[in-house]
Write a protein that holds these residues in place. Structure first.
Motif, PDB file in Angstrom:
ATOM      1  N   GLY A 164       0.797  -1.218   0.000  1.00  0.00           N
ATOM      2  CA  GLY A 164       0.000   0.000   0.000  1.00  0.00           C
ATOM      3  C   GLY A 164       0.829   1.267   0.000  1.00  0.00           C
ATOM      4  N   HIS A 166       3.122   2.246   2.007  1.00  0.00           N
ATOM      5  CA  HIS A 166       3.434   2.780   3.333  1.00  0.00           C
ATOM      6  C   HIS A 166       4.883   2.460   3.671  1.00  0.00           C
ATOM      7  CE1 HIS A 166      -0.793   3.604   4.125  1.00  0.00           C
ATOM      8  NE2 HIS A 166      -1.080   2.351   3.787  1.00  0.00           N
ATOM      9  N   GLY A 219      -5.314   5.716   7.962  1.00  0.00           N
ATOM     10  CA  GLY A 219      -6.185   4.614   7.615  1.00  0.00           C
ATOM     11  C   GLY A 219      -7.631   4.867   7.986  1.00  0.00           C
ATOM     12  N   ASP A 238      -4.321   1.295   3.487  1.00  0.00           N
ATOM     13  CA  ASP A 238      -4.279   0.915   2.079  1.00  0.00           C
ATOM     14  C   ASP A 238      -3.287  -0.234   1.931  1.00  0.00           C
ATOM     15  OD1 ASP A 238      -6.050   2.891   1.417  1.00  0.00           O
ATOM     16  OD2 ASP A 238      -4.526   4.335   0.781  1.00  0.00           O
TER      17      ASP A 238
END
Length: 278
Positions: A164, A166, A219, A238
């Motif tokens: 995602g 991150h 989030g 995500d």
């Protein structure tokens, strides 16, 4: 420093096996002995057969003696006389044994092909099984790939890329970096206790938070589980990862944390513990 660890997700996984005949508790022969029999049948000579399959002369004779003994009847016999002065021949039992072995081997090969197709993707599954089998008291276990390592005087700053897009940062000692074999591209997991995670709610403009904490993961609130004093709040990031924080019930009300809302999980780099699969 480079890591000697092999990531199973990048290694081709194959299914292997072999066929052999047994007489009681003893092995009559496998592929190499059957190949020796076949070569004897083709060359009419144990010496030539041994050379053809890369076996020593003594090893070939020993194998022949063993097969003759275990079969309970001769498989290889010496013939005498004749225009060529005799030689070594196979008995009908040996010829049938070769045919049987080759038929079984063909079926075995087909089995391996079918079984091999069934384990497609197993390497990835095995890696996942190893990860989910980790037992720890830390509520949050995030898996990713080391994307950068910045070395300092005493400690290293290790960045871990998560699904995602991150990234989380951990501060660990040089010794820990070396002991764990951490290097760019290596797989690792991060442990963060839920009590170390602080939750924030962005303003309407969604401006970045100005905090000294390096890790800020945005989030959607997936669940809010209230207790007598504290609540367990889980955010869905995500990419599918979930991070959980333990905050007071009063904080839940003050921040307006409800399922479907947006929040930011914040924690310091020094609160992240890194680990790798052994």
């Amino acid at each position: 420093m480079t890591s000697d660890r092999i990531d199973p997700s990048h290694e081709a996984l194959e299914l292997g096996g072999s066929v052999w005949f047994k007489a009681g508790a003893q092995t009559l022969g496998g592929a190499s002995r059957i190949a020796l029999l076949a070569a004897i049948g083709e060359t009419g000579s144990i010496t030539s057969a041994a050379k053809a399959i890369g076996m020593s002369y003594k090893g070939a004779w020993d194998a022949v003696d063993t097969m003759n003994n275990l079969a309970g009847e001769p498989l290889v016999v010496r013939s005498t006389g004749g225009k060529g002065g005799g030689g070594t021949i196979l008995t009908p039992r040996a010829v049938k044994l070769i045919d049987t072995f080759r038929a079984v081997e063909r079926e075995h090969r087909r089995f391996l092909e079918r079984a091999g197709a069934a384990i497609e993707g197993f390497a990835t599954d095995w890696d996942l099984i190893g990860r989910i089998g980790v037992k720890t008291s830390a509520r949050n276990q995030l898996y990713g790939t080391v994307s950068a390592i910045t070395r300092g005087t005493v400690n290293d700053e290790v960045s871990l890329a998560l699904p995602g897009d991150h990234t989380i940062v951990a501060v660990v000692t040089h010794e820990s970096t070396e002991t764990l074999g951490l290097a760019v591209g290596a797989a690792a997991f991060a442990l963060i206790k839920a009590s170390w995670v602080v939750l924030f709610v962005e303003d309407e403009a969604g401006a970045p938070l100005k905090l000294s904490a390096r890790n800020q993961l945005r989030g959607t609130v997936q669940s809010v589980k209230r207790g007598a004093v504290n609540a367990e709040v889980s955010l869905l990031l995500d990419g599918g990862a979930v991070i959980t924080a333990v905050v007071t019930n009063q904080s839940v009300d003050t921040l307006g944390l409800v399922e479907g809302g947006i929040a930011v999980a914040v924690f310091k780099a020094s609160s992240v513990i890194l680990g790798v699969k052994d």
